[in-house]
Design a protein around this motif. Structure first.
Motif, mmCIF file in Angstrom:
data_model
loop_
_atom_site.group_PDB
_atom_site.id
_atom_site.type_symbol
_atom_site.label_atom_id
_atom_site.label_comp_id
_atom_site.label_asym_id
_atom_site.label_seq_id
_atom_site.Cartn_x
_atom_site.Cartn_y
_atom_site.Cartn_z
ATOM 1 N N ALA A 1 92.743 9.288 53.520
ATOM 2 C CA ALA A 1 91.485 9.693 52.876
ATOM 3 C C ALA A 1 90.504 10.199 53.928
ATOM 4 O O ALA A 1 89.777 11.177 53.700
ATOM 5 C CB ALA A 1 90.888 8.519 52.104
ATOM 6 N N VAL A 2 90.493 9.532 55.075
ATOM 7 C CA VAL A 2 89.613 9.972 56.160
ATOM 8 C C VAL A 2 90.031 11.346 56.662
ATOM 9 O O VAL A 2 89.197 12.238 56.847
ATOM 10 C CB VAL A 2 89.621 8.946 57.313
ATOM 11 C CG1 VAL A 2 88.882 9.509 58.532
ATOM 12 C CG2 VAL A 2 88.975 7.639 56.867
ATOM 13 N N LYS A 3 91.330 11.546 56.881
ATOM 14 C CA LYS A 3 91.807 12.827 57.407
ATOM 15 C C LYS A 3 91.523 13.975 56.442
ATOM 16 O O LYS A 3 91.269 15.107 56.863
ATOM 17 C CB LYS A 3 93.299 12.742 57.731
ATOM 18 C CG LYS A 3 93.603 11.819 58.914
ATOM 19 C CD LYS A 3 95.070 11.814 59.260
ATOM 20 C CE LYS A 3 95.414 10.732 60.277
ATOM 21 N NZ LYS A 3 94.656 10.829 61.516
ATOM 22 N N ARG A 4 91.572 13.686 55.133
ATOM 23 C CA ARG A 4 91.251 14.735 54.157
ATOM 24 C C ARG A 4 89.780 15.119 54.208
ATOM 25 O O ARG A 4 89.417 16.239 53.847
ATOM 26 C CB ARG A 4 91.613 14.267 52.746
ATOM 27 C CG ARG A 4 93.108 14.304 52.433
ATOM 28 C CD ARG A 4 93.374 14.105 50.950
ATOM 29 N NE ARG A 4 93.075 12.736 50.538
ATOM 30 C CZ ARG A 4 93.968 11.756 50.504
ATOM 31 N NH1 ARG A 4 95.217 11.993 50.871
ATOM 32 N NH2 ARG A 4 93.619 10.549 50.105
ATOM 33 N N ALA A 5 88.935 14.186 54.651
ATOM 34 C CA ALA A 5 87.487 14.408 54.625
ATOM 35 C C ALA A 5 86.940 14.986 55.918
ATOM 36 O O ALA A 5 85.759 15.344 55.979
ATOM 37 C CB ALA A 5 86.767 13.090 54.312
ATOM 38 N N ILE A 6 87.788 15.082 56.954
ATOM 39 C CA ILE A 6 87.282 15.517 58.253
ATOM 40 C C ILE A 6 88.031 16.737 58.778
ATOM 41 O O ILE A 6 89.084 17.113 58.278
ATOM 42 C CB ILE A 6 87.405 14.392 59.302
ATOM 43 C CG1 ILE A 6 88.884 14.127 59.646
ATOM 44 C CG2 ILE A 6 86.695 13.122 58.846
ATOM 45 C CD1 ILE A 6 89.087 13.230 60.858
ATOM 46 N N ALA A 7 87.445 17.329 59.810
ATOM 47 C CA ALA A 7 88.134 18.296 60.666
ATOM 48 C C ALA A 7 87.765 17.939 62.089
ATOM 49 O O ALA A 7 86.649 17.462 62.355
ATOM 50 C CB ALA A 7 87.703 19.719 60.352
ATOM 51 N N TYR A 8 88.701 18.123 63.009
ATOM 52 C CA TYR A 8 88.468 17.765 64.405
ATOM 53 C C TYR A 8 88.880 18.922 65.303
ATOM 54 O O TYR A 8 90.004 19.424 65.219
ATOM 55 C CB TYR A 8 89.280 16.507 64.761
ATOM 56 C CG TYR A 8 89.297 16.161 66.236
ATOM 57 C CD1 TYR A 8 88.112 15.931 66.924
ATOM 58 C CD2 TYR A 8 90.507 16.054 66.929
ATOM 59 C CE1 TYR A 8 88.131 15.598 68.279
ATOM 60 C CE2 TYR A 8 90.533 15.712 68.274
ATOM 61 C CZ TYR A 8 89.341 15.493 68.941
ATOM 62 O OH TYR A 8 89.355 15.174 70.284
ATOM 63 N N ILE A 9 87.961 19.346 66.157
ATOM 64 C CA ILE A 9 88.248 20.383 67.149
ATOM 65 C C ILE A 9 88.155 19.748 68.523
ATOM 66 O O ILE A 9 87.059 19.391 68.975
ATOM 67 C CB ILE A 9 87.251 21.553 67.047
ATOM 68 C CG1 ILE A 9 87.258 22.157 65.642
ATOM 69 C CG2 ILE A 9 87.612 22.637 68.073
ATOM 70 C CD1 ILE A 9 86.243 23.280 65.460
ATOM 71 N N PRO A 10 89.286 19.560 69.225
ATOM 72 C CA PRO A 10 89.249 18.974 70.569
ATOM 73 C C PRO A 10 88.668 19.953 71.582
ATOM 74 O O PRO A 10 88.444 21.133 71.272
ATOM 75 C CB PRO A 10 90.719 18.670 70.855
ATOM 76 C CG PRO A 10 91.465 19.665 70.031
ATOM 77 C CD PRO A 10 90.647 19.877 68.784
ATOM 78 N N ASP A 11 88.442 19.466 72.802
ATOM 79 C CA ASP A 11 87.845 20.327 73.823
ATOM 80 C C ASP A 11 88.791 21.440 74.258
ATOM 81 O O ASP A 11 88.354 22.485 74.725
ATOM 82 C CB ASP A 11 87.387 19.505 75.032
ATOM 83 C CG ASP A 11 88.513 18.683 75.636
ATOM 84 O OD1 ASP A 11 89.571 18.564 75.005
ATOM 85 O OD2 ASP A 11 88.316 18.148 76.746
#
Length: 234
Positions: A71-81
């Motif tokens: 559920a968390v992964k569906r709600a987020i996006a992550y862009i690493p450095d």
């Protein structure tokens, strides 16, 4: 939107993140500031569910990272450095791959790809293999892929590195638009001038401990963010 409660992460007996508590509400852009090794990337990866943590709780949009990670992964996006993209794919193949993962309908994904591709002047290059992209082009592609499923919370680690001034300006616009639509953004940066102008909230971390947080006005007071940061880092 984001609730971090008493987060602890230890590496070999050393606390990289030490009892960190932070909350970010819908509509807020929060800048995460600290020197190299302060614990910024560790915190972001823990929120994204990439890195396990020793104790504490992280909730995104009400869902627990520990108890309901999907559920968390569906709600987020992550862009690493340093976005790790699939060089053997073309830009459009990669964007469709990400859209498939999040089950984004064809019409919605096409609209996002067309609109954002044009804004970042990347549309003409989407048919090219990612291996032929410059660092800046890869960064733009990563940004588009992060926005494609319309996440509630966007996490970014030094997102302006490698972007030219025009692309940086566009990213700032996108960040503000995202929050005006009810989303939230949590990002690390070393560019204090950007944080000062862009952020609603700021959090300063030192040796894993949160040493100051609040609205930009509360943290900065009558001084500049740079002077406050340098004073706290002494």
């Amino acid at each position: 939107m984001l609730q971090i409660e008493h987060l602890v992460k230890t590496y070999g007996g050393k606390r990289a993140v030490d009892d960190l508590t932070l909350r970010i509400a819908p509509g807020e852009i929060c800048g995460f500031i600290g020197h190299n090794g302060a614990g910024k990337t560790t915190t972001l990866k823990a929120v994204a569910g990439i890195l396990s943590f020793d104790s504490g709780e992280i909730r995104v949009n009400g869902a627990s990272v520990r108890e309901d990670p999907m559920a968390v992964k569906r709600a987020i996006a992550y862009i690493p450095d340093n976005p790790d993209l699939y060089d053997f794919m073309s830009g459009i193949q990669y964007l469709n791959f990400i859209a498939d993962i999040f089950a984004v309908p064809a019409g919605e994904r096409q609209e996002v790809i067309r609109t954002m591709g044009d804004r970042f002047e990347l549309t003409a290059d989407l048919a090219q293999p990612i291996s032929a992209y410059s660092h800046g082009m890869k960064q733009k592609l990563a940004v588009i892929s992060a926005w494609i499923h319309k996440p509630r919370l966007i996490l970014m680690d030094e997102p302006f590195v490698g972007l030219d001034p025009i692309a940086s300006h566009l990213l700032k616009e996108l960040m503000r638009e995202h929050c005006e639509g009810g989303g939230a953004i949590f990002f690390s940066t070393h560019v204090l001038e950007v944080a000062e102008k862009l952020c609603d909230k700021v959090a300063i971390i030192k040796q894993g401990k949160l040493i100051r947080s609040g609205t930009m006005e509360e943290v900065r007071g009558d001084a500049s963010l740079e002077s406050v940061f340098l004073e706290l880092e002494e």
